[in-house]
Design a protein around this motif. Structure first.
Motif, PDB file in Angstrom:
ATOM      1  N   TYR A  35       0.886  -1.390   0.141  1.00  0.00           N
ATOM      2  CA  TYR A  35      -0.034   0.103  -0.034  1.00  0.00           C
ATOM      3  C   TYR A  35       1.010   1.227   0.039  1.00  0.00           C
ATOM      4  O   TYR A  35       0.488   2.254  -0.501  1.00  0.00           O
ATOM      5  CB  TYR A  35      -0.897  -0.052   1.146  1.00  0.00           C
ATOM      6  N   VAL A  36       1.939   1.223   0.564  1.00  0.00           N
ATOM      7  CA  VAL A  36       2.986   2.519   0.576  1.00  0.00           C
ATOM      8  C   VAL A  36       3.381   2.641  -0.543  1.00  0.00           C
ATOM      9  O   VAL A  36       3.368   3.652  -1.509  1.00  0.00           O
ATOM     10  CB  VAL A  36       4.273   2.216   1.497  1.00  0.00           C
ATOM     11  N   HIS A  37       3.823   1.535  -1.535  1.00  0.00           N
ATOM     12  CA  HIS A  37       4.539   1.344  -2.829  1.00  0.00           C
ATOM     13  C   HIS A  37       3.416   1.850  -3.802  1.00  0.00           C
ATOM     14  O   HIS A  37       3.533   2.308  -4.949  1.00  0.00           O
ATOM     15  CB  HIS A  37       5.021   0.118  -3.388  1.00  0.00           C
ATOM     16  N   LEU A  38       1.958   1.602  -3.605  1.00  0.00           N
ATOM     17  CA  LEU A  38       0.734   2.053  -4.481  1.00  0.00           C
ATOM     18  C   LEU A  38       0.466   3.672  -4.104  1.00  0.00           C
ATOM     19  O   LEU A  38      -0.273   3.956  -4.956  1.00  0.00           O
ATOM     20  CB  LEU A  38      -0.273   1.148  -4.127  1.00  0.00           C
ATOM     21  N   GLY A  39       0.996   3.986  -3.083  1.00  0.00           N
ATOM     22  CA  GLY A  39       0.907   5.577  -2.939  1.00  0.00           C
ATOM     23  C   GLY A  39      -0.467   5.593  -1.990  1.00  0.00           C
ATOM     24  O   GLY A  39      -0.990   6.681  -1.844  1.00  0.00           O
ATOM     25  N   ASP A  40      -0.751   4.480  -1.373  1.00  0.00           N
ATOM     26  CA  ASP A  40      -2.052   4.660  -0.501  1.00  0.00           C
ATOM     27  C   ASP A  40      -2.200   4.860   0.876  1.00  0.00           C
ATOM     28  O   ASP A  40      -2.826   5.145   1.659  1.00  0.00           O
ATOM     29  CB  ASP A  40      -2.946   3.464  -0.957  1.00  0.00           C
ATOM     30  N   ALA A  41      -0.769   4.884   1.161  1.00  0.00           N
ATOM     31  CA  ALA A  41      -0.145   4.891   2.929  1.00  0.00           C
ATOM     32  C   ALA A  41       1.195   5.521   2.722  1.00  0.00           C
ATOM     33  O   ALA A  41       1.850   5.375   1.772  1.00  0.00           O
ATOM     34  CB  ALA A  41      -0.126   3.355   3.245  1.00  0.00           C
ATOM     35  N   PRO A  42       1.300   6.415   3.886  1.00  0.00           N
ATOM     36  CA  PRO A  42       2.546   7.078   3.948  1.00  0.00           C
ATOM     37  C   PRO A  42       3.886   6.486   4.266  1.00  0.00           C
ATOM     38  O   PRO A  42       3.668   5.103   4.765  1.00  0.00           O
ATOM     39  CB  PRO A  42       2.212   8.017   5.146  1.00  0.00           C
ATOM     40  N   SER A  43       4.818   6.493   3.482  1.00  0.00           N
ATOM     41  CA  SER A  43       6.210   6.248   3.695  1.00  0.00           C
ATOM     42  C   SER A  43       6.602   6.216   5.040  1.00  0.00           C
ATOM     43  O   SER A  43       6.195   7.062   5.586  1.00  0.00           O
ATOM     44  CB  SER A  43       7.168   6.300   2.599  1.00  0.00           C
ATOM     45  N   PRO A  44       7.613   5.467   5.485  1.00  0.00           N
ATOM     46  CA  PRO A  44       8.237   5.634   6.942  1.00  0.00           C
ATOM     47  C   PRO A  44       8.470   7.097   6.989  1.00  0.00           C
ATOM     48  O   PRO A  44       8.684   7.592   8.253  1.00  0.00           O
ATOM     49  CB  PRO A  44       9.384   4.588   6.854  1.00  0.00           C
ATOM     50  N   ASP A  45       9.198   7.888   5.949  1.00  0.00           N
ATOM     51  CA  ASP A  45       9.508   9.326   6.208  1.00  0.00           C
ATOM     52  C   ASP A  45       8.346  10.247   6.027  1.00  0.00           C
ATOM     53  O   ASP A  45       8.484  11.427   6.196  1.00  0.00           O
ATOM     54  CB  ASP A  45      10.531   9.626   4.998  1.00  0.00           C
ATOM     55  N   GLY A  46       7.024   9.582   5.862  1.00  0.00           N
ATOM     56  CA  GLY A  46       5.741  10.493   5.901  1.00  0.00           C
ATOM     57  C   GLY A  46       5.379  10.885   4.561  1.00  0.00           C
ATOM     58  O   GLY A  46       4.258  11.392   4.726  1.00  0.00           O
ATOM     59  N   GLY A  47       6.195  10.730   3.692  1.00  0.00           N
ATOM     60  CA  GLY A  47       5.369  11.069   2.301  1.00  0.00           C
ATOM     61  C   GLY A  47       4.729  10.052   1.725  1.00  0.00           C
ATOM     62  O   GLY A  47       4.820   8.724   2.088  1.00  0.00           O
ATOM     63  N   LEU A  48       4.123  10.343   0.516  1.00  0.00           N
ATOM     64  CA  LEU A  48       3.204   9.510  -0.274  1.00  0.00           C
ATOM     65  C   LEU A  48       4.146   9.299  -1.580  1.00  0.00           C
ATOM     66  O   LEU A  48       3.877  10.414  -2.417  1.00  0.00           O
ATOM     67  CB  LEU A  48       1.883  10.039  -0.471  1.00  0.00           C
ATOM     68  N   GLU A  49       4.644   8.142  -1.803  1.00  0.00           N
ATOM     69  CA  GLU A  49       5.431   7.903  -2.877  1.00  0.00           C
ATOM     70  C   GLU A  49       5.107   6.869  -3.593  1.00  0.00           C
ATOM     71  O   GLU A  49       5.017   5.773  -2.959  1.00  0.00           O
ATOM     72  CB  GLU A  49       6.737   7.859  -2.885  1.00  0.00           C
ATOM     73  N   GLN A  50       4.736   6.900  -4.931  1.00  0.00           N
ATOM     74  CA  GLN A  50       4.349   5.622  -5.677  1.00  0.00           C
ATOM     75  C   GLN A  50       5.149   5.227  -6.580  1.00  0.00           C
ATOM     76  O   GLN A  50       6.264   5.672  -7.026  1.00  0.00           O
ATOM     77  CB  GLN A  50       3.124   6.061  -6.691  1.00  0.00           C
TER      78      GLN A  50
END
Length: 99
Positions: A35-50
């Motif tokens: 879900y982080v990689h799909l851009g649906d959840a924030p990455s550990p650094d807080g950003g949304l990256e797909q």
């Protein structure tokens, strides 16, 4: 030599309590990563990256786990994998169509 200091404090005192490690927790960590990689959840650094390549790899990893553990899982574990794979594959298709 002991893992605790002279006052009897454990070395992990004050650290957040981690969830019990079991198959479902492992699968849930991969689902979260997808879900982080799909851009649906924030990455550990807080950003949304797909990153669809990594999302696809997470889905493939779950599929591999499903294949290699067939017949060795509890009903709940099987349902978790099946539902996660269905949801992630559908979401991947939605996201990849927009890209």
């Amino acid at each position: 030599m002991s893992d605790t200091n002279e006052q009897g404090d454990s070395p992990n005192e004050g650290a957040p309590e981690l969830p019990t490690l079991d198959f479902s927790t492992f699968v849930l960590s991969i689902i979260g990563s997808a879900y982080v990689h799909l851009g649906d959840a924030p990455s550990p650094d807080g950003g949304l990256e797909q990153n669809l390549v990594l999302a696809h790899q997470d889905i493939d990893l779950l599929s591999l786990l499903q294949e290699k553990t067939k017949g060795n899982l509890t009903g709940d574990e099987e349902r978790l994998l099946e539902q996660a794979l269905y949801d992630l594959r559908m979401r991947y298709l939605e996201v990849s169509k927009r890209s």
